[in-house]
Design a protein around this motif. Structure first.
Motif, PDB file in Angstrom:
ATOM      1  N   THR A 107     -25.925   7.204  26.612  1.00  0.00           N
ATOM      2  CA  THR A 107     -26.580   5.966  27.001  1.00  0.00           C
ATOM      3  C   THR A 107     -25.619   4.792  26.887  1.00  0.00           C
ATOM      4  OG1 THR A 107     -27.391   5.514  24.772  1.00  0.00           O
ATOM      5  CG2 THR A 107     -28.783   6.886  26.194  1.00  0.00           C
ATOM      6  N   ALA A 108     -26.101   3.627  27.311  1.00  0.00           N
ATOM      7  CA  ALA A 108     -25.274   2.418  27.307  1.00  0.00           C
ATOM      8  C   ALA A 108     -25.323   1.686  25.977  1.00  0.00           C
ATOM      9  CB  ALA A 108     -25.731   1.477  28.426  1.00  0.00           C
ATOM     10  N   GLN A 109     -25.940   2.280  24.968  1.00  0.00           N
ATOM     11  CA  GLN A 109     -26.025   1.623  23.669  1.00  0.00           C
ATOM     12  C   GLN A 109     -24.631   1.285  23.147  1.00  0.00           C
ATOM     13  OE1 GLN A 109     -27.787   3.993  20.583  1.00  0.00           O
ATOM     14  NE2 GLN A 109     -28.331   2.238  19.335  1.00  0.00           N
ATOM     15  N   HIS A 110     -24.453   0.035  22.781  1.00  0.00           N
ATOM     16  CA  HIS A 110     -23.181  -0.488  22.258  1.00  0.00           C
ATOM     17  C   HIS A 110     -22.051  -0.421  23.301  1.00  0.00           C
ATOM     18  CE1 HIS A 110     -25.351  -0.322  18.553  1.00  0.00           C
ATOM     19  NE2 HIS A 110     -25.277   0.995  18.452  1.00  0.00           N
ATOM     20  N   ALA A 111     -22.402  -0.362  24.576  1.00  0.00           N
ATOM     21  CA  ALA A 111     -21.375  -0.298  25.629  1.00  0.00           C
ATOM     22  C   ALA A 111     -20.559  -1.580  25.644  1.00  0.00           C
ATOM     23  CB  ALA A 111     -22.027  -0.078  26.986  1.00  0.00           C
ATOM     24  N   GLU A 112     -19.244  -1.420  25.700  1.00  0.00           N
ATOM     25  CA  GLU A 112     -18.351  -2.570  25.729  1.00  0.00           C
ATOM     26  C   GLU A 112     -17.541  -2.632  27.025  1.00  0.00           C
ATOM     27  OE1 GLU A 112     -15.943  -2.312  22.266  1.00  0.00           O
ATOM     28  OE2 GLU A 112     -17.601  -2.623  20.858  1.00  0.00           O
ATOM     29  N   LEU A 113     -17.589  -1.594  27.823  1.00  0.00           N
ATOM     30  CA  LEU A 113     -16.830  -1.542  29.074  1.00  0.00           C
ATOM     31  C   LEU A 113     -17.788  -1.490  30.259  1.00  0.00           C
ATOM     32  CD1 LEU A 113     -14.172   1.135  28.034  1.00  0.00           C
ATOM     33  CD2 LEU A 113     -13.760  -1.321  28.324  1.00  0.00           C
ATOM     34  N   PRO A 114     -17.359  -1.998  31.430  1.00  0.00           N
ATOM     35  CA  PRO A 114     -18.206  -1.921  32.627  1.00  0.00           C
ATOM     36  C   PRO A 114     -18.247  -0.487  33.180  1.00  0.00           C
ATOM     37  CG  PRO A 114     -16.087  -2.887  33.178  1.00  0.00           C
ATOM     38  CD  PRO A 114     -16.096  -2.718  31.682  1.00  0.00           C
TER      39      PRO A 114
ATOM     40  N   ASP B  19     -17.432  -1.947  43.646  1.00  0.00           N
ATOM     41  CA  ASP B  19     -17.375  -3.168  42.836  1.00  0.00           C
ATOM     42  C   ASP B  19     -17.311  -2.774  41.371  1.00  0.00           C
ATOM     43  OD1 ASP B  19     -17.579  -5.617  41.632  1.00  0.00           O
ATOM     44  OD2 ASP B  19     -19.681  -5.964  42.180  1.00  0.00           O
ATOM     45  N   THR B  20     -16.113  -2.670  40.838  1.00  0.00           N
ATOM     46  CA  THR B  20     -15.941  -2.217  39.448  1.00  0.00           C
ATOM     47  C   THR B  20     -16.320  -3.285  38.428  1.00  0.00           C
ATOM     48  OG1 THR B  20     -13.601  -2.860  39.526  1.00  0.00           O
ATOM     49  CG2 THR B  20     -14.133  -0.566  40.045  1.00  0.00           C
ATOM     50  N   ASP B  21     -16.564  -4.523  38.873  1.00  0.00           N
ATOM     51  CA  ASP B  21     -16.906  -5.592  37.943  1.00  0.00           C
ATOM     52  C   ASP B  21     -18.406  -5.747  37.732  1.00  0.00           C
ATOM     53  OD1 ASP B  21     -14.261  -6.309  37.501  1.00  0.00           O
ATOM     54  OD2 ASP B  21     -14.210  -7.595  39.274  1.00  0.00           O
TER      55      ASP B  21
ATOM     56  N   MET C 240      -7.529   1.652  31.917  1.00  0.00           N
ATOM     57  CA  MET C 240      -7.780   2.133  33.270  1.00  0.00           C
ATOM     58  C   MET C 240      -9.012   1.472  33.873  1.00  0.00           C
ATOM     59  SD  MET C 240      -5.938   4.325  31.486  1.00  0.00           S
ATOM     60  CE  MET C 240      -7.060   5.425  30.602  1.00  0.00           C
ATOM     61  N   ILE C 241     -10.077   1.324  33.058  1.00  0.00           N
ATOM     62  CA  ILE C 241     -11.296   0.680  33.565  1.00  0.00           C
ATOM     63  C   ILE C 241     -11.003  -0.754  33.965  1.00  0.00           C
ATOM     64  CG2 ILE C 241     -13.657  -0.009  32.999  1.00  0.00           C
ATOM     65  CD1 ILE C 241     -13.278   3.020  33.142  1.00  0.00           C
ATOM     66  N   ARG C 242     -10.241  -1.458  33.119  1.00  0.00           N
ATOM     67  CA  ARG C 242      -9.935  -2.860  33.415  1.00  0.00           C
ATOM     68  C   ARG C 242      -8.994  -2.999  34.608  1.00  0.00           C
ATOM     69  NH1 ARG C 242     -10.920  -3.224  27.714  1.00  0.00           N
ATOM     70  NH2 ARG C 242      -8.870  -2.409  27.152  1.00  0.00           N
ATOM     71  N   ASN C 243      -8.280  -1.933  34.932  1.00  0.00           N
ATOM     72  CA  ASN C 243      -7.387  -1.955  36.096  1.00  0.00           C
ATOM     73  C   ASN C 243      -8.035  -1.390  37.353  1.00  0.00           C
ATOM     74  OD1 ASN C 243      -5.136  -3.184  34.936  1.00  0.00           O
ATOM     75  ND2 ASN C 243      -4.401  -1.246  34.080  1.00  0.00           N
ATOM     76  N   GLY C 244      -9.372  -1.168  37.300  1.00  0.00           N
ATOM     77  CA  GLY C 244     -10.076  -0.831  38.534  1.00  0.00           C
ATOM     78  C   GLY C 244     -10.607   0.579  38.655  1.00  0.00           C
TER      79      GLY C 244
END
Length: 356
Positions: free
Chosen positions: A152-159, A321-323, A139-143
């Motif tokens: 927190t954003a530690q080890h975050a792999e998605l935007p 701007d999801t990117d 879903m994230i990659r589709n917008g």
């Protein structure tokens, strides 16, 4: 401040643009606009105090734009309060909120996120703080724009954006408060460690005790068959009885959150231990219920209102701007001292709502 006499025509006239250009700014359609034009229109909107008439917009479009909010369960008053503040912030910005309860299930999170996108909802605030996030990847990659609350954003792999209390500092602050009162044996009580914020709070308390050379034990209370993890007070009561049964030496207890601390108070009474004369208890969150208990609950506050506003603002920005690269906002905890904590062996009655 909103000025009800200012119209969209006034904004367009002063900015030197068309009404449709102002409308595009208000509705986030800025892709084909020059930066100078966008900045000029925004400045005029702010200077004139213009806010669009939401009722008129709904009549024109036939609906109110929505964002999603996923929480473990509003049966927990903490998440009820979060929902209230998120809704207030969203409404002030022209958006409604669709609320769903996930019971900390990755499957439910994924299914609700899919349903949001199917209904045209472009942004979601996630309140579960699950350790894994890949179930949301498609879903994230589709917008889908997403903001995680209280991790927190530690080890975050998605935007994804992150709005969180400094949970490690919160756990340390709670333990350090007990140590400042002379407690040299401290127990940390937690529900199952399924989420990032729970782990961070435990690690903060453990590290603070290790630095001070203080005895530290952990009571991780598992969920009984058929018991909802959202029944935090009952989990706390059961944990207090378990500590008593194994003969804990702890004179101070840090609870993972305030709801669990409320249950601890009941369980300690049931086992014949007085708070704070025999044992001190401190929670984390500063739920409004804490100040009305007897004794009043000492706790570590997280600024819920400010965090909710930040989460709404970030999800609306990400929807444009999801990117964009992940943003992270970390909020500082604050110690609130009430009557449930005291100097070891001394009956202590601090001023209600005293803060340190």
């Amino acid at each position: 401040m909103k000025n009800p006499t200012v119209t969209i025509e006034d904004v367009a006239r002063q900015a030197g643009v068309s009404i449709s250009t102002v409308s595009n700014v208000l509705n986030g359609r800025e892709a084909r606009m020059t930066p100078d034009t966008l900045a000029r229109v925004r400045q005029v909107i702010e200077t004139l105090g213009f806010r669009p008439n939401q009722s008129a917009r709904r009549l024109k479009t036939g609906h109110m734009p929505m964002i999603g909010l996923l929480v473990p369960s509003i049966a927990n008053p903490f998440f009820g309060a979060l929902a209230r503040w998120v809704e207030d912030a969203a409404l002030a910005r022209g958006y409604g909120v669709l609320l769903c309860n996930t019971q900390r299930s990755a499957t439910r999170e994924r299914e609700y996120a899919q349903a949001f996108m199917a209904q045209g909802i472009q942004g979601v605030i996630l309140g579960s703080s699950l350790q894994a996030q890949e179930h949301l990847g498609p879903m994230i990659r589709n917008g889908l724009a997403a903001v995680c609350f209280d991790r927190t954003a530690q080890h975050a792999e998605l935007p994804i954006d992150y709005v969180s209390l400094d949970n490690r500092s919160a756990g340390a602050m709670a333990a350090e408060h007990l140590m400042s009162l002379g407690h040299r044996a401290i127990a940390y009580v937690s529900a199952p460690l399924h989420s990032v914020n729970r782990i961070a709070r435990l690690e903060g308390a453990r590290e603070a005790c290790q630095r001070a050379g203080v005895r530290f034990e952990v009571q991780t209370q598992e969920v009984a068959p058929g018991q909802s993890e959202m029944e935090m007070a009952e989990i706390g009561r059961t944990a207090a009885l378990a500590l008593h049964e194994k003969g804990t030496l702890a004179t101070g207890i840090v609870a993972m959150n305030d709801m669990l601390a409320i249950g601890l108070l009941a369980g300690l009474r049931q086992s014949g231990r007085r708070v704070p004369e025999d044992v001190s208890v401190i929670g984390i969150d500063d739920m409004f219920l804490g100040q009305y208990l007897s004794p009043g609950l000492s706790t570590v506050r997280q600024p819920m209102h400010e965090m909710a506003v930040a989460a709404v603002e970030r999800v609306l920005e990400r929807m444009k701007d999801t990117d964009q690269a992940p943003h992270e906002l970390i909020f500082v905890p604050e110690l609130v001292v009430r009557e449930s904590t005291a100097v070891v062996g001394v009956r202590h009655q601090p001023t209600r709502n005293q803060q340190a």
